[in-house]
Motif scaffolding. Structure first.
Motif, short mmCIF file in Angstrom:
data_model
loop_
_atom_site.label_atom_id
_atom_site.label_comp_id
_atom_site.label_asym_id
_atom_site.label_seq_id
_atom_site.Cartn_x
_atom_site.Cartn_y
_atom_site.Cartn_z
N THR A 20 0.56 -1.33 0.22
CA THR A 20 0.25 -0.13 -0.21
C THR A 20 1.10 1.52 -0.13
OG1 THR A 20 -1.82 -0.82 1.41
CG2 THR A 20 -1.51 0.90 1.37
N LEU A 21 0.69 1.81 -1.13
CA LEU A 21 1.56 3.31 -1.49
C LEU A 21 0.43 4.20 -1.38
CD1 LEU A 21 4.43 1.91 -3.57
CD2 LEU A 21 4.84 1.34 -1.41
N ILE A 22 0.68 5.12 -0.64
CA ILE A 22 0.28 6.54 -0.61
C ILE A 22 1.40 8.02 -1.13
CG2 ILE A 22 -0.77 8.55 0.85
CD1 ILE A 22 -0.20 4.95 2.32
N GLU A 23 0.40 8.79 -1.67
CA GLU A 23 1.53 9.39 -2.75
C GLU A 23 0.54 11.34 -2.24
OE1 GLU A 23 3.34 11.60 -6.71
OE2 GLU A 23 2.42 9.60 -6.60
N PRO A 24 1.08 11.82 -1.56
CA PRO A 24 -0.06 12.82 -1.32
C PRO A 24 -0.03 14.26 -2.06
CG PRO A 24 1.28 12.35 0.54
CD PRO A 24 1.83 11.64 -0.50
N ASP A 25 -1.11 15.14 -2.51
CA ASP A 25 -0.76 16.18 -3.30
C ASP A 25 -0.72 17.60 -2.20
OD1 ASP A 25 -1.36 18.04 -4.90
OD2 ASP A 25 -3.56 18.00 -5.58
N LEU A 26 0.55 17.90 -2.75
CA LEU A 26 1.33 18.66 -2.43
C LEU A 26 0.67 20.20 -2.23
CD1 LEU A 26 4.96 18.70 -3.10
CD2 LEU A 26 3.78 17.70 -1.42
N ASP A 27 -0.58 20.18 -3.46
CA ASP A 27 -1.22 21.29 -3.23
C ASP A 27 -3.14 21.16 -2.28
OD1 ASP A 27 0.03 22.86 -4.82
OD2 ASP A 27 -0.64 22.17 -6.44
N ASP A 28 -2.97 19.77 -2.09
CA ASP A 28 -4.42 19.92 -1.48
C ASP A 28 -4.22 18.47 -0.49
OD1 ASP A 28 -7.15 19.19 -0.11
OD2 ASP A 28 -8.03 18.82 -2.26
N ASN A 29 -4.42 18.28 0.44
CA ASN A 29 -3.61 17.03 1.72
C ASN A 29 -5.54 16.65 1.95
OD1 ASN A 29 -1.27 17.24 3.05
ND2 ASN A 29 -2.78 17.75 5.45
N SER A 30 -5.98 16.87 1.14
CA SER A 30 -7.22 16.00 1.67
C SER A 30 -7.07 14.91 1.06
CB SER A 30 -8.28 16.64 1.53
OG SER A 30 -8.84 17.28 0.19
N HIS A 31 -6.16 15.19 -0.40
CA HIS A 31 -5.92 14.44 -1.87
C HIS A 31 -4.82 13.37 -1.42
CE1 HIS A 31 -5.83 14.54 -6.26
NE2 HIS A 31 -6.70 13.25 -6.36
N VAL A 32 -5.12 11.87 -2.03
CA VAL A 32 -3.97 11.78 -1.78
C VAL A 32 -3.75 10.11 -3.84
CG1 VAL A 32 -3.87 10.93 0.63
CG2 VAL A 32 -4.77 9.22 -1.08
N THR A 33 -3.33 9.88 -4.26
CA THR A 33 -3.18 9.07 -4.90
C THR A 33 -2.78 7.47 -3.93
OG1 THR A 33 -2.62 10.30 -6.50
CG2 THR A 33 -2.28 7.92 -7.08
N ALA A 38 4.72 10.94 6.90
CA ALA A 38 3.12 10.45 7.14
C ALA A 38 3.23 11.26 5.42
CB ALA A 38 3.38 11.46 7.75
N MET A 39 4.71 11.68 5.26
CA MET A 39 4.00 12.18 3.55
C MET A 39 4.26 10.77 2.63
SD MET A 39 3.15 14.99 3.60
CE MET A 39 3.60 15.32 1.38
N GLY A 40 4.39 9.80 3.20
CA GLY A 40 4.29 8.57 2.32
C GLY A 40 5.49 7.96 1.81
N TYR A 41 6.77 8.65 2.32
CA TYR A 41 8.24 8.06 2.27
C TYR A 41 8.95 7.08 3.14
CZ TYR A 41 9.71 12.22 -0.81
OH TYR A 41 9.66 12.84 -1.87
N ARG A 42 8.54 5.56 3.20
CA ARG A 42 8.25 4.62 3.38
C ARG A 42 9.19 3.21 3.60
NH1 ARG A 42 3.88 4.30 7.20
NH2 ARG A 42 5.53 2.64 8.19
N PRO A 43 10.54 3.42 3.43
CA PRO A 43 11.36 2.77 3.60
C PRO A 43 11.91 1.79 3.96
CG PRO A 43 13.16 5.32 4.00
CD PRO A 43 10.82 5.20 3.51
N ASP A 44 11.18 1.80 5.19
CA ASP A 44 10.89 0.90 6.29
C ASP A 44 10.51 -0.41 6.52
OD1 ASP A 44 8.76 3.04 6.69
OD2 ASP A 44 8.58 1.98 8.72
N ARG A 45 9.25 -0.10 4.88
CA ARG A 45 8.27 -0.90 4.68
C ARG A 45 9.30 -1.84 3.41
NH1 ARG A 45 3.08 -0.09 3.60
NH2 ARG A 45 2.71 -1.70 4.01
N LEU A 46 10.28 -1.78 3.05
CA LEU A 46 10.63 -2.54 2.18
C LEU A 46 11.62 -3.44 2.78
CD1 LEU A 46 12.25 0.71 0.16
CD2 LEU A 46 10.46 -0.87 -0.49
#
Length: 692
Positions: A272-285, A503-511
């Motif tokens: 499960t990978l999350i990429e937030p929208d830097l212009d809209d904190n409620s929007h994620v890919t 929190a921004m989606g950088y999760r190398p700890d899950r690799l």
């Protein structure tokens, strides 16, 4: 009869497949059996399928389709009948109620179950009565409204229709259950098909984008994360990409429950990978990885010798979205963190070293204080492999001195604000593996290089297994151009990528790092931050085999590699310290003065260097008898007065002396006086201080 004599063959015949020959007929056939002679006639027939064959094929197709339909119908009916019987038994026995109340431990539980059973039997009785009433109404309608006999066919039609409807329903239900193998025996429908259920279900059972959206909505709701909209962007080969608008939640909250979401979706750890929208904190890919995005990544090819430049954008790997990882070496300071098995050395450093050693305007120095580093590149490195903390410190000091001295060289060559790499004046890259084991002095030198090296073409690439505050060193992570994290610890993320990176989606700890050559897992995959890299998406380094590197190193060694430029070594006072074979020789004052003279801008350096070599090991030489004749032969136009002026210019306190030479007293100079003048040339500030 020759075939060539009859050109009336059908168009398109391949005559190369016709056996050439000729039918010979004897002139005298008296002794031959004429009936045995084959006629020389070629008859052609159009290929076609016989009518009976066509009819037989259609019949067989119809028969096979009918048989298959019948077999499937029987199979589906049996599955449906079995399920309906089991569910009916559970219904009348109120097993579902018993599961809700947690068994029947008290008399009140027995009473509840008994009442529910009576209620359900009453409902079934009413349902049976209504069905019988409908059949009776149908019979009356047929008997009164048609010419059918009231006791004959009209009596059989209503119950037959009812039975067929029930059979069709049971068959269709059996087909539904057969295509939903995840349905438990006690469930009537699958979770994803129950609009009243909030129970999460695996991603693997989804057969449409709508079911994927429902799957995600339920999983988020189960974890207390509200959503305004969930929209599938598409299936990407490795999994699904979804656009999610959150309601009353943040991307950090989604990342906090990423492990639980993996379980809800039934995908691998870290899927499960999350990429937030830097212009809209409620929007994620949201990206749900079901298979390896890099499974089809081709094996990279090595570059030809001296085919690249530090100005070129070179491909080092690939992103999970299929785009290439392109970087330029010029201006590159890089920090790489990855645990054991993450492909830090064999993936990241090997890819970087492969490109650097293919550049015609770059050289590399490879260091490792505790291990063996990337020794496979040793033949094309500017210096032999550097091992141990003490030796690494020495070489970093050299790099610092070169970076500092190049400011003068840059100005003298009118390069501008930045060092302009060429084959004669190459950029210098120091590759330091396991840098956390460097002595503190070496780390301080590295920080100095980072601060002054960008403008003078001296760069460092660091790699380590962890990034604790004390081992990382002051300002290294924040000062480098690119920060790379392969499979790492969670506590390393804020130190390398900054606070809030998780929190921004950088999760190398899950690799997951590799265990061995067969279980490679997420080795080589990484997150990256730096100019142009502000998205928390997965990347993967190129993976070169050792045989590829060995072949490339041989070719590059034969083609020749650039080396340290003369002017930089001279400016750093290292011209006779750094040698092509990597061995540091014993440096004399004459060597250093000649280096200064080669650099230019230092008066009298060549003269004093010649005097030192003329002295050799002698403590004293007369002026008229030895020094002036030697200087004249070498092209120096000096007399006794001008020679004294040269030496006193750089060592004001020195003076000539009288000593015995060949049995008589003569005036001359001691070697010590010339050495003082040499010291004044090398460091004028100290000479002035000594004179004062």
């Amino acid at each position: 009869m020759s075939l060539d004599q009859h050109p009336d063959f059908p168009a398109g015949w391949d005559l190369s497949k016709v056996i050439p020959g000729e039918l010979e007929v004897p002139d005298d056939l008296s002794g031959e059996d004429v009936d045995d002679i084959a006629p020389g006639i070629v008859a052609t027939y159009e290929p076609r399928v016989p009518v009976l064959a066509k009819a037989g094929g259609a019949s067989m197709v119809a028969l096979s389709r009918t048989a298959r339909f019948t077999g499937l119908s029987v199979r589906y009916f049996s599955i449906g009948m079995k399920a309906v019987s089991f569910l009916g038994w559970r219904y009348v026995r109120a097993h579902d109620l018993q599961e809700v109340i947690g068994g029947m431990a008290k008399s009140s539980d027995w009473n509840k179950v008994k009442q529910e059973r009576h209620s359900r039997w009453r409902f079934l009785g009413w349902t049976g009565g209504v069905t019988a009433g409908l059949n009776l109404a149908g019979w009356i309608a047929l008997a009164e409204g048609t010419s059918l006999d009231a006791v004959g066919l009209s009596t059989a039609i209503p119950p037959t229709v009812t039975g067929l409807a029930a059979g069709v329903g049971i068959t269709l239900y059996g087909r539904y259950r057969d295509q939903r193998p995840d349905i438990a025996p006690q469930m009537m429908i699958a979770e994803q098909d129950n609009p009243d259920s909030d129970e999460p279900y695996p991603l693997a059972v989804c057969q449409s984008p709508g079911q994927v959206e429902e799957c995600i909505s339920r999983a988020f709701a189960w974890e207390g994360i509200g959503t305004r909209s969930v929209r599938v962007l598409g299936y990407r080969g490795w999994g699904w990409e979804i656009d999610v608008v959150l309601k009353g939640a943040t991307p950090g909250k989604v990342n906090a429950v990423a492990d639980q979401l993996d379980s809800h979706f039934g995908i691998g750890t870290g899927g499960t990978l999350i990429e937030p929208d830097l212009d809209d904190n409620s929007h994620v890919t949201l990206r749900l990885v079901q298979t390896d995005p890099f499974a089809d990544m081709p094996r990279p090819a090595v570059h030809a010798p001296n085919s690249l430049s530090v100005r070129d954008a070179v491909v080092y790997g690939r992103c999970m979205d299929g785009s290439s990882l392109e970087l330029r070496l010029r201006g590159m300071f890089m920090l790489i963190i990855g645990s054991s098995g993450s492909a830090k050395t064999k993936g990241a450093l090997r890819s970087l070293a492969e490109v650097i050693t293919a550049c015609r305007d770059a050289i590399a120095i490879e260091m490792d204080p505790v291990k063996d580093g990337i020794r496979e590149f040793s033949e094309v490195m500017a210096l032999p492999p550097i091992r141990g903390g003490k030796e690494c410190t020495e070489k970093l000091r050299w790099m610092r001195d070169i970076a500092s001295g190049r400011n003068q060289v840059k100005s003298a060559k009118e390069m501008g604000d930045l060092w302009e790499p060429t084959p004669e004046d190459p950029a210098i890259f120091g590759i330091v593996d396991e840098f956390i084991f460097l002595p503190q002095e070496a780390k301080d030198l590295a920080i100095e290089i980072i601060r002054i090296g960008r403008e003078t073409g001296v760069y460092l690439i660091f790699a380590a297994q962890e990034a604790t505050q004390d081992s990382l060193g002051d300002a290294i992570a924040s000062a480098v151009t690119y920060r790379v994290m392969l499979a790492s610890r969670s506590e390393d993320i804020p130190l390398v990528l900054g606070k809030g990176a998780s929190a921004m989606g950088y999760r190398p700890d899950r690799l997951r790092p590799a265990v061995d050559d067969e279980r490679v897992y997420d080795a080589g995959k990484f997150y990256m931050a730096g100019p142009g890299f502000d998205r928390p998406v997965l990347w993967r380094w190129n993976r070169f085999e050792r045989d590829q590197i060995r072949q490339a190193v041989r070719e590059r060694e034969q083609a020749g590699r650039p080396w340290f430029d003369h002017a930089s070594l001279a400016a750093a006072d290292l011209l006779h310290v750094i040698r092509r074979d990597g061995q540091a020789g014993e440096v004399s004052l004459a060597d250093r003065l000649e280096a200064l003279d080669a650099q230019g801008g230092v008066d009298d350096a060549r003269t004093v260097a010649f005097l030192l070599r003329t002295f050799g090991e002698k403590p004293f030489l007369p002026t008229t008898e030895e020094l002036l004749p030697a200087l004249g032969e070498a092209g120096f136009e000096l007399d006794a007065t001008s020679l004294a002026q040269v030496l006193r210019k750089h060592a004001p306190a020195v003076a000539s002396t009288r000593q015995e030479w060949d049995g008589k007293q003569v005036r001359g100079w001691s070697r010590g006086a010339v050495e003082q003048a040499a010291a004044g040339l090398i460091d004028p500030a100290k000479a002035r201080l000594r004179a004062a």
